[in-house]
Enzyme design. Structure first.
Site, mmCIF file in Angstrom:
data_model
loop_
_atom_site.group_PDB
_atom_site.id
_atom_site.type_symbol
_atom_site.label_atom_id
_atom_site.label_comp_id
_atom_site.label_asym_id
_atom_site.label_seq_id
_atom_site.Cartn_x
_atom_site.Cartn_y
_atom_site.Cartn_z
ATOM 1 C CD GLU A 92 18.624 76.346 61.230
ATOM 2 O OE1 GLU A 92 19.418 75.488 59.721
ATOM 3 O OE2 GLU A 92 18.817 77.241 61.824
ATOM 4 C CD GLU A 145 25.083 79.801 60.274
ATOM 5 O OE1 GLU A 145 23.932 80.090 60.441
ATOM 6 O OE2 GLU A 145 25.213 78.465 60.970
ATOM 7 C CB ALA A 149 28.543 80.049 63.182
#
Ligand code: ARG
Ligand code: ZN
Length: 853
Positions: A317, A295, A259
């Site tokens: 991340e 996300e 995603a």
């Protein structure tokens, strides 16, 4: 050509405002870009814009078209040697989304427009300084055929809409938050929409919407529920609220990864949105929950504060994975989550760190940025944040993140900026800790124990060593926080944390008079540090650890280690049959955990073949697999009563995807797996009944798989039944393909690739055959005759032609070739060389070149 961290230079211009106009057409979309630019660097600096595959229609500065010769168009973009200090640049380009098979930039999926810009997709849409440290306010106008594309979406807040001539309509979107181009998104098409709303802690009302294929709306309910829980969690845990009036998610079938966190418009692989009990497994529900959260959390860790350059990828991340792992732990069971996170880390990251593709969490150079979205950057990056939090404690960790959000909101920053916040709130110096970001390779910690009965002293010596990795022959010691305990039959005698900062340390523990035997040492409890442990314990000591461990992670890991040693012994032929006492101990541990079925299920897990590659080299996948199976059958036999008892009870109804029921199903599924390898002759009938009568996909698929593994006469009939039931549901068909690719051989792969529903353009489908085979069926993939390599070679080559990101990712399966037994090794090397000679995309060529070394 490689990019170097040390070459970083700020962009010499600021883009104050971006106005984009899209005239959408699958074959010829026109993109007009109007950039308000201001010089921030030297007067001599040229204006350089990235551009990739764009057809330039016009270019003008402050309303005056540029004469040919005053600008230069190259493979990589556009350069204008001389520009004023402040000006407006207008370009018009044409692109063809229908021809975009790389799925980067603007492309079509299922007849709809969608985009993917991270890392370098925006330059495939328009000319722009496509780098994360150029942040700007985006205003988007788009027009498309109204019947075909009734819904038009971009980032930010919706503005004016209306009808145009020729059946077209338009919409305006305005994003007030400055963002880098990689967070731009545009989606247009006909969707069904699942709507809800959320009120933030500030009292703002947010309209939430998930856009899916026609007829799929209700299957977005779980993703929506996960989204709302994520929003609440980020408010409560990090004090972060959402910052726009709308939050949109779009599910697309053709997507290169999981995603994408585009501002206010997350785009998802439909596999991580759609779920209901009849089509999705508990693992799917769990993945949806965690990816939706991931996300969403990027809105603060990634979007409002982004990366200065792509070397800093772990800044967003690693931190965001750490956040989503903790969210999942809070939604479910913390110990179970920890075990699953470590399984994943060991399976993917440890292998990466030990092979030719090893790189540090923050690399200092790269050939292709697409190839840096790795387990090391993501998962090891998350572990480093976990160590940081453990070392400074939750309170100071929260103070540090508060300061980070306050100090750097709206900026593009570095790992150093991030750590400076923690240095400021703790007064500590993290220079040595940051070596974890610079050094590749998994540190190995050796534990030696020396018990002196006369003085009742236990000496524990801890030594660390990080093996060399490509380009980094010599490593320095890193600070390794290790939670430790001393155990005896009664429980914990002592608990403490040691930070192993130097190469070695010796601790001396003095025991009270009552202790006459050496206590057991429990090291790296809860897997405090992402290391490999080296201990030479006897089987009896290992069995005692299984019995006496009080830390849920280490208790599980003690079983794993015991079982792993046994598989290795069986595979090396130093032992013909599994040791009965060991199998009994393993079975006992499972039975004792029955009140926590999720944990009991994890205890039944046997280490995967790939995990054992790291223990004994050269690695022989076929032998290891056979040994693993042998031990698994012995366990199934020992547990036959427990299996029957567990499966004899009805599965929980009505279905609920939450942790409690999922745990029960996990144990049932684990028993189904064992039944598939059990020597019991009646098991085939039981499995067939479980398949026929299953009321959820988790158990149906498990039963089908176990039935297929048995390779009895009727397996093909059951597979055909499954296919005819689900042929119109692509996500379920992916499971059907993957099931066969993970249980079959090279011939199976060839058959699957020739199936009419095999689609080279759909990454999920390609992965369900190729990645399933290469990553989860190692004995067949690494067959000594090279048949496994040969089965995937052609597919990878074709996939790479259309979609380099996909081709490159599939090729990482070869990363362990060098440690294989000689026959497989030679076949793998020959395959890699053939692939290299056949002409690969630059992404794929980067992987192969590094793999070959
Ligand atoms: N930022 C996305 C995420 O972590 C993944 C983007 C992957 N991009 C790529 N070029 N591989 O959710
Ligand atoms: Zn991410």
């Amino acid at each position: 050509v490689s990019v170097q961290l040390s070459d970083y230079k700020p962009y010499p211009f600021e883009v104050e405002q971006v106005d984009l106009r899209f005239d959408l057409d699958p074959d010829a979309t026109k993109v007009r870009s109007e950039l308000k630019v201001r010089r921030t660097g030297g007067a001599e600096e040229a204006l350089e814009l990235d551009g990739d595959g764009l057809k330039l229609l016009s270019i003008a500065i402050d309303g005056t078209p540029l004469e040919p010769g005053t600008y230069e168009q190259t493979e990589k973009g556009l350069a204008i040697a001389s520009v004023p200090d402040a000006f407006t640049l207008v370009t018009e380009v044409e692109i063809a989304p229908s021809q975009n098979t790389a799925l980067s930039g603007l492309y079509m999926s299922g007849g709809r427009f969608c985009s993917q810009c991270e890392s370098t997709g925006f330059r495939r849409i328009t000319f722009y300084p496509d780098r994360p440290d150029v942040m700007s306010a985006f205003h988007v106008w788009m027009a498309a055929d109204k019947a075909a594309y009734p819904i038009l979406l971009s980032n930010g807040t919706p503005g004016e809409t209306g009808d145009l001539d020729d059946g077209r309509h338009f919409a305006v979107w305005d994003d007030p938050h400055k963002k880098p181009s990689y967070l731009f998104a545009l989606c247009a098409g006909d969707y069904d929409v699942w709507r809800d709303s959320f009120t933030t802690m500030n009292g703002d009302e947010i309209a939430l919407a998930i856009h899916v294929d026609k007829g799929d709306a209700e299957r977005a309910a779980w993703a929506m529920d996960s989204l709302k829980r994520s929003m609440t969690w980020d408010e409560q845990t990090y004090g972060r609220a959402y910052d726009l009036g709308v939050f949109n998610i779009v599910a697309v079938r053709d997507f290169n990864f999981g995603a994408m966190e585009n501002k206010g418009l997350n785009v998802f692989n439909s596999a991580y949105v759609l779920a209901d009990e009849s089509t999705a497994t508990d693992a799917d529900f769990e993945a949806i929950e965690s990816i939706v959260a991931h996300e969403y959390f990027h809105n603060w860790t990634g979007n409002r504060i982004t990366c200065r350059d792509w070397f800093q990828l772990c800044l967003k991340e690693g931190l965001t994975v750490f956040r989503d792992q903790n969210f999942s732990a809070d939604m479910r069971s913390r110990p179970v989550q920890r075990i699953k996170d470590v399984i994943r880390l060991r399976a993917r990251q440890f292998a990466e760190d030990a092979g030719p593709l090893a790189h540090s969490v923050r690399p200092d150079n790269y050939g292709s940025i697409d190839n840096l979205y790795t387990a090391t950057v993501y998962e090891k990056g998350a572990e480093l944040i976990g160590m940081l939090r453990r070392m400074i404690g939750e309170e100071l960790y929260r103070k540090g993140t508060d300061l980070y959000f306050e100090r750097h909101d709206g900026q593009a920053v570095t790992i150093e900026d991030f750590y400076k916040c923690f240095e400021d709130v703790t007064g500590e110096d993290f220079t040595q800790f940051r070596l974890w970001y610079a050094q590749a390779g998994t540190p190995e910690v050796t534990v030696e124990e020396n018990w002196k009965p006369e003085t009742r002293e236990l000496e524990i010596t801890l030594k660390q060593k990080t093996p060399p990795t490509p380009g980094q022959p010599v490593k320095k010691p890193v600070p390794i926080p290790l939670e430790m305990a001393l155990l005896d039959e009664e429980g914990n005698l002592a608990e403490w944390t040691t930070i192993l900062e130097d190469e070695d340390i010796t601790l001396t523990m003095e025991m009270p008079d009552s202790i006459t035997e050496a206590p057991l040492v429990s090291v790296n409890r809860d897997f405090t540090a992402p290391i490999r442990l080296n201990r030479s314990l006897t089987r009896d000591q290992r069995l005692a650890l299984v019995r006496m461990e009080t830390d849920p992670f280490n208790q599980w890991d003690a079983v794993q280690t015991l079982v792993k040693e046994e598989i290795l012994a069986l595979s090396e032929g130093s032992q013909a049959e599994p040791d009965d006492a060991l199998v009994a101990a393993h079975a006992g541990a499972i039975e004792r955990a029955v009140d926590d079925p999720a944990r009991a299920a994890l205890l039944t897990r046997l280490p995967e073949v790939g995990e054992m590659f790291l223990e004994r080299q050269p690695a022989d996948a076929v032998t290891l697999n056979a040994a693993r199976k042998k031990l698994q059958s012995a366990l199934a036999e020992k547990l036959s009563g427990f299996i029957a008892g567990t499966l004899g009870k009805p599965t929980p109804e009505p279905f609920n995807p939450g942790a409690e029921q999922a745990g029960i199903r996990a144990l049932r599924t684990a028993m189904i797996v064992l039944l598939g390898v059990s020597p019991d002759a009646a098991s085939a009938d039981t499995l067939r009944k479980l398949y026929d009568n299953a009321t959820n996909m988790t158990e149906r698929l498990a039963a089908l798989r176990a039935y297929t593994v048995q390779k009895g006469g009727k397996a093909n009939e059951a597979l055909a039944d499954f296919e005819s039931t689900w042929k119109d549901n692509p996500l379920v068909m992916d499971k059907w393909f993957a099931l066969q690719a993970t249980t079959g051989d090279a011939e199976t792969v060839k058959t699957l690739a020739a199936h009419p529903a095999f689609d080279l353009r759909n990454p999920n489908r390609v992965r369900s055959v190729v990645a399933a085979f290469t990553m989860q069926n190692l004995a067949a993939f690494h067959a000594p005759d090279g048949s496994g390599y040969q089965a995937v070679e052609e597919i990878i080559l074709k996939a790479d032609k259309a979609n380099p990101a996909l081709g490159a990712r599939l090729l990482t399966a070869f990363e362990q070739w060098r440690i294989l037994e000689p026959q497989a090794k030679a076949a793998a090397e020959a395959t890699l060389k053939r692939l290299q000679a056949a002409g690969l995309s630059s992404n794929a060529a980067d992987i192969v070149a590094r793999a070959l070394g």
